[in-house]
Scaffold this motif. Sequence first.
Motif, short mmCIF file in Angstrom:
data_model
loop_
_atom_site.label_atom_id
_atom_site.label_comp_id
_atom_site.label_asym_id
_atom_site.label_seq_id
_atom_site.Cartn_x
_atom_site.Cartn_y
_atom_site.Cartn_z
N ILE B 13 0.84 -1.21 0.00
CA ILE B 13 0.00 0.00 0.00
C ILE B 13 0.87 1.25 0.00
O ILE B 13 0.63 2.20 -0.75
CB ILE B 13 -0.97 -0.01 1.21
CG1 ILE B 13 -2.04 -1.08 1.01
CG2 ILE B 13 -1.63 1.36 1.40
CD1 ILE B 13 -2.96 -1.27 2.20
N LEU B 203 -6.33 -2.83 -2.16
CA LEU B 203 -6.60 -1.93 -1.03
C LEU B 203 -5.99 -0.55 -1.28
O LEU B 203 -6.59 0.48 -0.94
CB LEU B 203 -6.05 -2.52 0.26
CG LEU B 203 -6.85 -3.70 0.84
CD1 LEU B 203 -6.18 -4.23 2.10
CD2 LEU B 203 -8.28 -3.28 1.15
N LEU B 206 -8.19 1.16 -3.65
CA LEU B 206 -9.44 1.52 -2.97
C LEU B 206 -9.23 2.76 -2.09
O LEU B 206 -10.06 3.68 -2.09
CB LEU B 206 -9.89 0.33 -2.12
CG LEU B 206 -11.31 0.35 -1.61
CD1 LEU B 206 -12.31 0.41 -2.75
CD2 LEU B 206 -11.58 -0.89 -0.76
N LEU B 207 -8.11 2.75 -1.39
CA LEU B 207 -7.80 3.89 -0.52
C LEU B 207 -7.67 5.17 -1.34
O LEU B 207 -8.19 6.23 -0.95
CB LEU B 207 -6.49 3.59 0.22
CG LEU B 207 -6.33 4.16 1.62
CD1 LEU B 207 -7.44 3.66 2.52
CD2 LEU B 207 -4.97 3.76 2.20
N ILE B 258 -15.48 0.12 -4.49
CA ILE B 258 -15.22 -1.32 -4.27
C ILE B 258 -15.67 -2.12 -5.48
O ILE B 258 -14.92 -2.95 -6.02
CB ILE B 258 -15.96 -1.82 -3.00
CG1 ILE B 258 -15.38 -1.16 -1.74
CG2 ILE B 258 -15.88 -3.34 -2.88
CD1 ILE B 258 -16.14 -1.47 -0.46
#
Lengths: 312, 366
Positions: B13, B203, B206-207, B258
């Motif tokens: 990430i 992720l 998505l973040l 999402i």
Amino acid sequence: MNDRIIFEDVSKFYGEILGVNRVNLSIPPGITSLVGPNGSGKTTLMNLMTGLVKPSRGRIQVLGIKTDDPERLFKIVGYSTQFDAFPRGLTGFQFIYSYLSLSGIPTQEAERTAWEAIQRVNLVDAASRKIGAYSKGMRQRIRLAQALAHNPKVMVLDEPLNGLDPLARAEMIALFRASAAAGSYVIISSHILHEVDVISDQVILLSNGYVVAEGQIQTVRNEIQEHPTQILIRCDRPRELAAKLFESEYMIEASIHKDDRGVLLKTKDADRFYLALNQLALNGIQIESIAPADDDVLSVYEYLIGNEEVVR
Amino acid sequence: MNRLWWTQVKAVIRLELKKTFFAKRGLWIYAVAALPVLLFIAYAIAMSNQQHRSARIARDGEKPLSYQDLLAVKPGMTKDQVVATLGRPPVDIHWTERRPTGPGAFDEIQHQRFQYSDGQNDLFVEFVGDKVEGANVQDAYNLGEDAIVFAGVFQFFFLRLAIFFGCLGVFMNLFRGEVLDRSLHFYFLSPVRREVLMGGKFLAGLLATCTIFVTSEILQTLAFLWHFSPRARDLYLYHHHGLEHAATYVGVTILACIGYGAFFLVAGMLFRNPIIPAAVILIWEAINPFLPALLKQFSVIYYLKSLCPVEIPVSPGTPGLFALLISNANPVSAPLAIIGILVVAFIALAVSSFQVKRMEINYTTE
């Protein structure tokens, strides 16, 4: 065999293009060089060994670990590829540190280990600069640092000496030797045959996707029957010695060395020739040295593959 | 998830966020996310100017007026009666209409318009001759109508275009961008399970998308509320479910990221050319209202539309196809819609997971 790198009947096709075909190998510890012209399958073999490509057929295990299990594989394997691209915007330090972080190493240990790796390849001064601004040699060194950072048991190094200056080459070779001496597996591909010759414990010769020979150089050389073995005998009276040598039935050809201080001879059976040599009465000829003249990688390569696309 | 995997996911990430937020090729995503904000800011500025104008007209009036005063003017009243009720008009416009009655003959009709204001709402009084022909009160706030405008922008621009293409730009490049940059081997040479790598990248995407689009959504709401008076704002937020709607829009935005994120992640792995899957998904989402009930469930917009808090009314006379596009004929309940999106996303991630394990580094074929 959990102490070897094993290829069992491995083939790799890129569509209809052959990468490697029916490769069977069992690579022991030490420095193993992959030798062959461009397109012979060296990089494919390395990519297969590290799971970057999947075999079309066959099975590969690295010290008992399957290549489709990166979580375990890359704990013991470091691969310095020929791909000259890096994640965008990273400095040399960030590149190594990120790689170690991905391994799950805690922050402080990752930082320390990253600096150690950078020191090992002499890039400390440039570590905080973006890799995009590095020279070719520096990029090669940072790739090596990445491959070596986590002290892997198996180092797979694709043309690792490319772009390095002579001093850096010597340092790297010393590093590979030390690792091999400590029981590591160092797999190197190189076009530069004299370097391969100097550093390798064993070689794998590739041509057009096939392994044409493997093992220690001398063993490989002895298996090449169609080319007589060449031996150089240094002595004070080469002409007399040449005449004497023709008494042996294993001699095929002899020529006087250009400095007039030795005889270069060819024999069909080197072992028997050495035995016969001991029985010859040399009448006081002073023998300085007896050494094989063509059991190096270069000769073996030329006998088996030809002399295309290699650097002597 | 074991601890090592979580550490690795965090490392992925960290690396990906830097690339996603600061990539030059991703700048257009910020522009797309900013468009509706700019639209509502422009609307707020226009409304604010109008309020200033109303306040000036109220100041210029002979006496202070209330909203009830404005409603007191009716058609048929005389000019004098209007002036007696509201005072001399602060804005008085008159013109003459020449209406032909025969060859070379005209009737001259005197028109006059008075404008009054209570400071927020404006009254336009139209006279023909001396009589009031029409009295029209223009409210400063029409909360119901404004909420529908907001819902329209959200459903037809923000969800279907901004988030859709934003997710396309971010998620499709998570793997494909690195194949094009020839740097994916960096990840594949690290001791990280491919599924963990995929999870970390998803992720991160998505973040990034949630940060960009939720920020945009919040700014849109703030811009939308900006021109409201404190009283109107309270009325909208606490009595017209404005607060609840704002929270729902944020939730729908996250679910959209999402759903579309998972779709585009798998599309980026399965296709070399991103235009083809993008077009296919766009068409699939667009024809959703026309699909049989079973197939509808395999789209993201079906669930998102069901979750939107304000239904857009279909006016009589709207063409059939367009009406079908606007209406949500078989909405599902909110819990079912949330579960539906998560299931669709899970299926897409499972396919991605299978695909990433089969991926090879073969840059020359790209």
